[in-house]
Design a protein around this motif. Structure first.
Motif: not given
Length: 110
Positions: A12-19, A21-25, A58-62, A80-88
């Motif tokens: 099969x041909x590898x699709x482009x999933x960079x960019x 969301x994980x669920x959509x990818x 952000x990256x994929x292989x192959x 994480x998306x830019x709005x994420x603040x992480x652990x508080x």
């Protein structure tokens, strides 16, 4: 990619999933005939590492456009998306003394 006599799957041909969301990818990879995977094959599944927060590929292989065997892993890196603040925790600076006294019942410790 040449035909391997020991493999009974097609190519099969590898699709482009960079960019994406994980669920959509994961959906795009599934439709293309691949399985989205994290870089560590011995680690937990990708869904366990990215749930329930908001992560983007952000990256994929192959790379996109290359060929792969059907249902082989499409290894991705995410962030994480830019709005994420992480652990508080831990809180810095520490809260003022006595402000958390209502959370603990000193008599229950005995």
């Amino acid at each position: 990619m040449s035909r391997d006599p020991w493999r009974y799957s097609d190519i099969v041909e590898v699709p482009d999933v960079v960019g994406l969301h994980v669920r959509d990818a994961a959906r795009v990879a599934y439709v293309a005939g691949l399985k989205l995977a994290q870089p560590d094959p011995d680690g937990p599944p990708l869904a366990a590492l990215t749930w329930p927060d908001d992560y983007w590929i952000t990256e994929q292989e192959p790379p996109a456009g290359s060929s792969s065997w059907r249902w082989d892993p499409l290894v991705v890196h995410w962030s994480a998306s830019p709005g994420q603040t992480g652990v508080r925790e831990p809180r810095r600076p520490s809260p003022p003394a006595g402000t958390l006294a209502g959370e603990i019942d000193p008599s229950a410790d005995r």
